[in-house]
Design a protein around this motif. Structure first.
Motif, PDB file in Angstrom:
ATOM      1  N   UNK A  78      -3.965  -8.583   0.900  1.00  0.00           N
ATOM      2  CA  UNK A  78      -3.203  -9.069  -0.309  1.00  0.00           C
ATOM      3  C   UNK A  78      -1.779  -8.869   0.460  1.00  0.00           C
ATOM      4  N   UNK A  79      -0.830  -9.787  -0.208  1.00  0.00           N
ATOM      5  CA  UNK A  79       0.465  -9.772   0.151  1.00  0.00           C
ATOM      6  C   UNK A  79       1.149  -8.725  -0.795  1.00  0.00           C
ATOM      7  N   UNK A  80       1.836  -7.552  -0.530  1.00  0.00           N
ATOM      8  CA  UNK A  80       2.551  -6.721  -1.146  1.00  0.00           C
ATOM      9  C   UNK A  80       1.774  -5.666  -1.856  1.00  0.00           C
ATOM     10  N   UNK A  81       0.618  -5.613  -1.270  1.00  0.00           N
ATOM     11  CA  UNK A  81      -0.348  -4.534  -1.848  1.00  0.00           C
ATOM     12  C   UNK A  81      -1.384  -4.091  -0.717  1.00  0.00           C
ATOM     13  N   UNK A  82      -1.848  -2.652  -0.639  1.00  0.00           N
ATOM     14  CA  UNK A  82      -2.483  -2.423   0.342  1.00  0.00           C
ATOM     15  C   UNK A  82      -3.786  -3.130   0.396  1.00  0.00           C
ATOM     16  N   UNK A  83      -4.523  -3.223   1.834  1.00  0.00           N
ATOM     17  CA  UNK A  83      -5.739  -3.914   2.130  1.00  0.00           C
ATOM     18  C   UNK A  83      -6.858  -2.989   1.399  1.00  0.00           C
ATOM     19  N   UNK A  84      -7.937  -3.656   1.151  1.00  0.00           N
ATOM     20  CA  UNK A  84      -9.211  -3.336   0.493  1.00  0.00           C
ATOM     21  C   UNK A  84     -10.122  -3.863   1.342  1.00  0.00           C
ATOM     22  N   UNK A  85     -11.169  -3.121   1.506  1.00  0.00           N
ATOM     23  CA  UNK A  85     -12.303  -3.660   2.628  1.00  0.00           C
ATOM     24  C   UNK A  85     -13.648  -2.616   1.929  1.00  0.00           C
TER      25      UNK A  85
END
Length: 162
Positions: A102-109
């Motif tokens: 995401x833009x402006x948010x931490x990555x999630x996986x």
């Protein structure tokens, strides 16, 4: 038989996101790929891939203050339907990777490995899966400071269609 499909979808809505006080234009598009081939021994190999892009253009564009996802999302899955029956069904091990960048948010996986027991195609199956990642712990609020731990999960699933 062998299958190869590619799909594309696009959506735009003016003021389609956000709030009445802070509207944002929504643009989204996705590309999906499905490839399946029958192998000489009766097994079936399947590959699925998906890419999505979501964009918000408005008062809070890119800041994440509306709590909505904006950015890129990817999923890739590989499945192998084993030849021959085991009881009334067939075994299908698989692996999957999902990433929400995401833009402006931490990555999630998240990483997933599982085993499907296919009784009647999509009409009846039982699944056992192992998942590892932070998608579940960071939640669906996409703000800049969102934190979450990588966690392990073992799940059992049932699918039945009438």
């Amino acid at each position: 038989g062998d299958i190869l499909t590619v799909a594309f979808a696009a959506q735009y809505e003016q003021d389609g996101a956000g709030t009445q006080a802070q509207p944002a234009d929504f643009t989204g598009y996705s590309v999906d790929l499905l490839g399946e081939t029958t192998l000489g021994n009766g097994a079936v190999a399947t590959v699925e891939a998906q890419y999505k892009r979501f964009e918000l253009d408005g008062n809070d564009s890119g800041t994440g203050t509306l709590g909505m996802f904006e950015g890129d999302a990817y999923t890739g899955t590989a499945l192998y339907l084993m030849p021959g029956k085991v009881g009334i069904g067939q075994l299908q091990p698989y692996v999957r990777y999902t990433n929400n960048d995401g833009n402006g948010t931490p990555n999630r996986d998240e990483y997933e490995a599982g085993l499907n027991y296919i009784i009647d195609g999509h009409n009846a199956r039982v699944s056992l899966m192992y998942q590892y990642g932070d998608i579940a712990t960071k939640g669906r609020t996409y703000s800049a400071g969102r934190a979450g731990d990588d966690v392990h999960a073992i799940k059992i699933g049932f699918q039945m269609q009438i």
